[in-house]
Enzyme design. Structure first.
Site: not given
Ligand code: OAD
Length: 249
Positions: A117, A128, A216
């Site tokens: 991303h 520019c 997770n």
């Molecule tokens: P999410 O916020 O969707 O998911 C994060 C996951 O991490 C959740 O399932 C939580 O339960 C888990 N979590 C939280 N704290 C944790 C910890 N300490 N240890 C392990 N797990 C934990 O994040 P992404 O899957 O990365 O995209 O989201 C994907 C994309 O959605 C992002 O890159 C962003 C967003 O919209 C764009 O901006 C294009």
């Protein structure tokens, strides 16, 4: 025991691949998007993180970005990032593919980081093409909203992250898909796995014969395909797995 099982799988891995999401940086103080306390429980992503929204009102975009960016720029890698860097330096995983834009994998010493991303550490002027560091732009947000390009005074300065509605970085996606197709172990950490094509990476790996480990805080849509599922905090679970591997000796 699941920790030992994950340790055994990773010990024998020679072409492992990690896929990380916001959960891996949660213990560095960067809020996740979904899940408990997630950013998207306060903001509508399609609105604030879409290219259309940015183009129609850069100031509104930057008001949210200022808050998140300030936190991300000050954040330091946590034990989860460090464990992943160690798995690479010990030859068990060949790369970290990440949906994160915070640069913390690189800060912790990971060498091959595939940013699916983009990166939030740089900002580009859409008029520019001038580039400067996000940290530089952050410093003037109190006085300039939206920030202006120092080269052409344009007001469409965009962090080099992929917003909703923008094309994915094809080279990065291809690289992640290729490594997934060759992986012996697929390690997924801290992602809700609902955003594609990143969420496709573990599916390709499993389809190609990789054993999958999912770490997770909450259940994910691929748990049932995994050999090991550990629901817990990445910064605690990953170091525990490393301690159960011969490399920690
Ligand atoms: P999410 O916020 O969707 O998911 C994060 C996951 O991490 C959740 O399932 C939580 O339960 C888990 N979590 C939280 N704290 C944790 C910890 N300490 N240890 C392990 N797990 C934990 O994040 P992404 O899957 O990365 O995209 O989201 C994907 C994309 O959605 C992002 O890159 C962003 C967003 O919209 C764009 O901006 C294009």
């Amino acid at each position: 025991m699941t920790i030992q099982h994950a340790a055994d799988l990773l010990s024998s891995a020679r072409r492992g691949l990690a896929l990380t999401g916001a959960g891996v940086s949660a213990e560095s103080g960067i809020p996740t998007f979904r899940g408990e306390g997630g950013l998207w429980t306060r903001y509508d992503p399609v609105k604030v993180a879409s290219i259309n929204y940015f183009m129609s009102d850069p100031a509104a975009y930057w008001k949210v970005s200022k808050e998140r960016g300030g936190v991300a720029l000050a954040a330091k890698p946590n034990p989860a990032h460090q464990a992943l860097a160690r798995l690479e330096s010990e030859g068990h995983i060949s790369a970290v593919a990440t949906q994160n834009t915070d640069g913390l994998h690189q800060d912790s010493g990971s060498k091959r980081v595939i940013e699916l991303h983009g990166s939030g550490r740089m900002v580009e002027c859409l008029d520019c093409g001038h580039r400067e560091s996000r940290a530089q732009v952050q410093k003037r947000l109190d006085d300039e909203m939206p920030p202006r390009c120092p080269a052409c005074s344009g007001t469409f300065l965009k962090p080099t992250v992929i917003l909703f509605g923008e094309p994915m970085p094809q080279v990065a996606v291809r690289e992640a898909f290729d490594l997934a197709g060759q992986a012996d172990v697929m390690l997924v950490v801290g992602s809700s796995l609902v955003v594609f094509p990143a969420a496709e990476v573990p599916l390709i790996a499993v389809r190609s014969g990789a054993a999958m480990i999912v770490i997770n805080a909450e259940p994910t849509p691929v748990d049932r395909l995994a050999e090991v599922v550990i629901h817990g905090r990445a910064g605690e679970v990953l170091p525990e797995i490393l301690r159960a591997m011969p490399i920690s000796a």
